[in-house]
Design an enzyme around this catalytic site. Sequence first.
Site, PDB file in Angstrom:
ATOM      1  N   GLU A  45       0.814  -1.219   0.000  1.00  0.00           N
ATOM      2  CA  GLU A  45       0.000   0.000   0.000  1.00  0.00           C
ATOM      3  C   GLU A  45       0.843   1.262   0.000  1.00  0.00           C
ATOM      4  OE1 GLU A  45      -0.734  -2.675   1.690  1.00  0.00           O
ATOM      5  OE2 GLU A  45      -2.810  -3.168   1.201  1.00  0.00           O
ATOM      6  N   HIS A  52     -11.764  -4.910   9.651  1.00  0.00           N
ATOM      7  CA  HIS A  52     -12.279  -4.583   8.318  1.00  0.00           C
ATOM      8  C   HIS A  52     -13.507  -3.681   8.374  1.00  0.00           C
ATOM      9  CE1 HIS A  52      -9.560  -7.576   6.748  1.00  0.00           C
ATOM     10  NE2 HIS A  52      -9.967  -7.360   5.517  1.00  0.00           N
TER      11      HIS A  52
END
Lengths: 329, 345
Positions: free
Chosen positions: A62, A131
């Site tokens: 990322e 999440h």
Amino acid sequence: MATATTTYREALREALREALSADDRVFLMGEDVGKYGGSFGVSLGLVEEFGPERVRDTPLSESAFVGTGIGAAIAGMRPVVEVMTVNFSLLALDQILNNAATLRHMSGGQLSVPVVIRMTTGAGRQLAAQHSHSLEGWYAHIPGIRVLAPATLEDARGMLAPALADPDPVVIFEHGSLYNVSGELAPVEGPLDVASAAVRRSGDDVTLLTYGGSLPKVLSAADLLAGEGISAEVVDLRSLRPLDDATIMASVARTHRAVVVDEGWRTGSLAAEVSARITEQAFYELDAPVGRVCSAEVPIPYARHLEEAALPQAEGVAAAAREAVGHRG
Amino acid sequence: MSTSHRKPAKPAHHGTHQDAAAKHHRDLLASMLLIRRFEERCVELYSAAKIRGFVHLYIGEEAVAAGVLDALGPADAVVSTYREHGHALARGVPTDAVMAEMYGKATGCSRGRGGSMHLFDTSRRFYGGNAIVGGGIPLAAGLALAEKMRGGPGAVCCFFGDGAFAEGEFHETANLAVLWGLPLLLACENNLYAMGTPLRAEHGQTDLAMRAASYGMPAWAVDGMDVLAVEDAARRAVEGIRAGHGPYFLELRTYRFRAHSMYDPDRYRDKAEVEHWRTRDPVMLLERRMRSAGELDDASYAELDRRCTDEVDRAVAAAEAAPVEPVGDLLRYVGTVPGDLPEAR
């Protein structure tokens, strides 16, 4: 003009297709945006149409691929970087905060960073603590970036083009519960204004301020309230940074009551910022304390009933509105 | 101001090969000496509280900046670290503008918004110092990706240190750059210390070039105190990059003679170790080589040195006299406001 039935997901895809077609400098990159079609299916079919150079799968890195997007933007490209979810964006936060948001200023105005970073946000799908974050408020804290939260089909379709036209970094939050929302969408007519909040439902008794994935819940709450004779106005913030103070204050000046609904945790939340601004700018208009409906201060649990209890729900919003209306100034 | 001595030498039509080599060596010596004199002045100015913030000196490492940047052309781009005065000066960022930035003045190369750690000059494709260790590496990959997607001839050079080699951003970007064949020179300045932590205490395997090679790119170690060795290695790497061979990695083995920053009492190194490395002073090594080749004598060295000192003197005088940014402009350059748009490249 005729409307067409579409989904939030398809509206986002159509916006990407239009951007890739319109400008050679635009490219999409992220994890599995190619053949896989994006983790949420947003980019399905685009690699076949535009090729792997412009719809570019990245390694699971990322920080590197967000930073690469920032570097390419500095060099004059118009990258759209898809970070699978806000949860993983923490691995790229250094690049977003320390590079994207600072480079113009640190360079004394020499650099522009016209990057667009899209990511899914929010809870509600039983994905448990890691999440289910809603960290838009963190990003909205940062000077130097614009933060957008499309809550409607029209905004899903229309926010990308102005974001790409912005010479500064723009972060777009797509709530995971919205991708399958379907409805009628009118054809695009001219560039969308992304600086303003929008009144999604007019009302007289209380202003409900929200954004993104909480908008459908707040509209449901307004329906509940209407059945009780309480007329709620619903304001969709749309732009979380900068905030459109004028629209917020105009609504509060009419209804004299405000409840802010935000899926982030209450402490230090975006709702806290909105509430503080109302207190600063419209204190004497208020007939009741500003209410807040936020997520409970707990890592979001897996079990359905616990998750539902942790998140803002229509009934909780309605209760907060009733309490506000119960106050008579 | 004159920057001609920092440009790569080209053989003159009427000169001999030896003349060209001698001139080239003089250019490299001048480039290193300017950095040395600039930073020695920074020490004085810091002690006099004329400049503040973190100031990380490059003294001892000059051969790396001078040698690597000599191999680049104006179409190439450079990303630097917080120890960047040397990179900026060797890239040709005007000494005046760098010094004014140290002073926090409006005439600084970042209008006083950046300071020592954030020098920028887009006209020279110098994309600044990054003060988050490793933070500039993905940025450099992005500049390289843009170059590749547009089919441009440019290479991107990214400086970072042995400390940054331990950061995930290096490893993520090395993999990505190889995967995408990016025109990127990863120039690792191994000065043996990550702030105060010695290389052997930070890396389980201290052969950094070998580890970089494992990503699938050409990588080798170079004597970073020998400017000619550095320049030769950089030139070969840049040739490979321009030929489309993807990223290259150079481990430039060097040493900083001064502490990590002006705040650092330097308690973690043996004086004997520092003294040993001073016998390999890159400025001295080139000076000696030139003297023995008959390319330099006392008079010409003194002349070169005086030119560098004069340039620093002028930069200090200009910075002293320069205006500061008005406080009313505090909020400028955060987001774009009408009429405040930089020229997009």
